[in-house]
Design a protein around this motif. Structure first.
Motif, PDB file in Angstrom:
ATOM      1  N   ILE A 168     -66.293  27.788  -3.021  1.00 36.44           N
ATOM      2  CA  ILE A 168     -65.187  26.875  -2.708  1.00 36.44           C
ATOM      3  C   ILE A 168     -64.063  27.633  -2.031  1.00 36.44           C
ATOM      4  O   ILE A 168     -63.534  28.604  -2.571  1.00 36.44           O
ATOM      5  CB  ILE A 168     -64.664  26.178  -3.980  1.00 36.44           C
ATOM      6  N   ARG A 169     -63.714  27.175  -0.833  1.00 37.49           N
ATOM      7  CA  ARG A 169     -62.581  27.759  -0.115  1.00 37.49           C
ATOM      8  C   ARG A 169     -61.298  27.093  -0.608  1.00 37.49           C
ATOM      9  O   ARG A 169     -61.279  25.888  -0.853  1.00 37.49           O
ATOM     10  CB  ARG A 169     -62.721  27.523   1.381  1.00 37.49           C
ATOM     11  N   PHE A 193     -67.527  23.392   0.858  1.00 37.10           N
ATOM     12  CA  PHE A 193     -66.658  22.929  -0.222  1.00 37.10           C
ATOM     13  C   PHE A 193     -65.271  23.516   0.009  1.00 37.10           C
ATOM     14  O   PHE A 193     -65.131  24.745   0.117  1.00 37.10           O
ATOM     15  CB  PHE A 193     -67.159  23.391  -1.585  1.00 37.10           C
ATOM     16  N   VAL A 194     -64.258  22.641   0.053  1.00 36.37           N
ATOM     17  CA  VAL A 194     -62.886  23.097   0.295  1.00 36.37           C
ATOM     18  C   VAL A 194     -61.938  22.350  -0.636  1.00 36.37           C
ATOM     19  O   VAL A 194     -62.028  21.129  -0.764  1.00 36.37           O
ATOM     20  CB  VAL A 194     -62.444  22.845   1.757  1.00 36.37           C
ATOM     21  N   ASN A 195     -61.042  23.084  -1.268  1.00 37.74           N
ATOM     22  CA  ASN A 195     -59.954  22.495  -2.050  1.00 37.74           C
ATOM     23  C   ASN A 195     -58.661  22.777  -1.289  1.00 37.74           C
ATOM     24  O   ASN A 195     -58.403  23.929  -0.916  1.00 37.74           O
ATOM     25  CB  ASN A 195     -59.869  23.109  -3.446  1.00 37.74           C
ATOM     26  N   LEU A 228     -62.859  18.516  -0.269  1.00 33.99           N
ATOM     27  CA  LEU A 228     -64.015  18.166   0.541  1.00 33.99           C
ATOM     28  C   LEU A 228     -65.245  18.712  -0.154  1.00 33.99           C
ATOM     29  O   LEU A 228     -65.271  19.872  -0.561  1.00 33.99           O
ATOM     30  CB  LEU A 228     -63.920  18.790   1.935  1.00 33.99           C
ATOM     31  N   ARG A 229     -66.243  17.865  -0.292  1.00 30.95           N
ATOM     32  CA  ARG A 229     -67.533  18.286  -0.827  1.00 30.95           C
ATOM     33  C   ARG A 229     -68.603  17.804   0.142  1.00 30.95           C
ATOM     34  O   ARG A 229     -68.880  16.611   0.233  1.00 30.95           O
ATOM     35  CB  ARG A 229     -67.792  17.703  -2.227  1.00 30.95           C
ATOM     36  N   ARG A 230     -69.188  18.743   0.873  1.00 29.59           N
ATOM     37  CA  ARG A 230     -70.255  18.424   1.826  1.00 29.59           C
ATOM     38  C   ARG A 230     -71.477  19.246   1.439  1.00 29.59           C
ATOM     39  O   ARG A 230     -71.416  20.465   1.423  1.00 29.59           O
ATOM     40  CB  ARG A 230     -69.816  18.767   3.243  1.00 29.59           C
ATOM     41  N   VAL A 261     -74.381  14.642   0.044  1.00 29.78           N
ATOM     42  CA  VAL A 261     -72.982  14.268  -0.201  1.00 29.78           C
ATOM     43  C   VAL A 261     -72.128  14.715   0.977  1.00 29.78           C
ATOM     44  O   VAL A 261     -72.270  15.823   1.474  1.00 29.78           O
ATOM     45  CB  VAL A 261     -72.461  14.946  -1.493  1.00 29.78           C
ATOM     46  N   ASP A 262     -71.248  13.854   1.414  1.00 34.58           N
ATOM     47  CA  ASP A 262     -70.247  14.206   2.417  1.00 34.58           C
ATOM     48  C   ASP A 262     -68.996  13.435   2.049  1.00 34.58           C
ATOM     49  O   ASP A 262     -68.766  12.335   2.529  1.00 34.58           O
ATOM     50  CB  ASP A 262     -70.715  13.869   3.823  1.00 34.58           C
TER      51      ASP A 262
END
Length: 128
Positions: free
Chosen positions: A44-45, A75-77, A103-105, A111-112
């Motif tokens: 996770i970024r 994955f980005v927070n 964002l969860r791709r 999942v997007d």
């Protein structure tokens, strides 16, 4: 015979190991209009969003295109840093208390998804 890898190869290997362990250094001080990669926790970024753009979905889309270019899984927070706290990983409480979106791709999971933080008060039912 002493065989050593050339220096550029060693540097790439060390960089890969650091990234794989989730030990990327915090981002350098960013300007007021910059989106800064604070670092990573696993895959996770963690990205610091300029406060002025925190509610602008189009601005997130532009950043996501850059952050996730060519990746099936991303994955980005996203967070703001209104207090100007020192950016480090793990994030200090002052920053971790200011989530804006995530964002969860995942191609594997099919999942997007982009979700707003409930603190952003967006008219969406699925916030976190």
């Amino acid at each position: 015979m002493n065989r050593r890898a050339p220096l550029p190869v060693l540097i790439r290997r060390i960089a890969w190991l650091v990234a794989a362990c989730g030990m990327l250094p915090p981002a350098a001080a960013a300007g007021a209009g910059d989106w800064a990669l604070a670092g990573r926790q696993g895959i996770i970024r963690l990205v610091i969003v300029p406060t002025a753009q925190a509610g602008d979905r189009a601005a997130y889309e532009r950043q996501i295109e850059t952050l996730c270019a060519g990746q099936e899984t991303c994955f980005v927070n996203f967070f703001t840093n209104s207090t100007g706290a020192a950016v480090q990983v793990p994030l200090p409480e002052a920053i971790s208390n200011e989530p804006t979106a995530l964002l969860r791709r995942s191609a594997k999971q099919g999942v997007d998804g982009f979700r707003w933080s409930c603190r952003m008060k967006k008219p969406v039912a699925d916030c976190f």
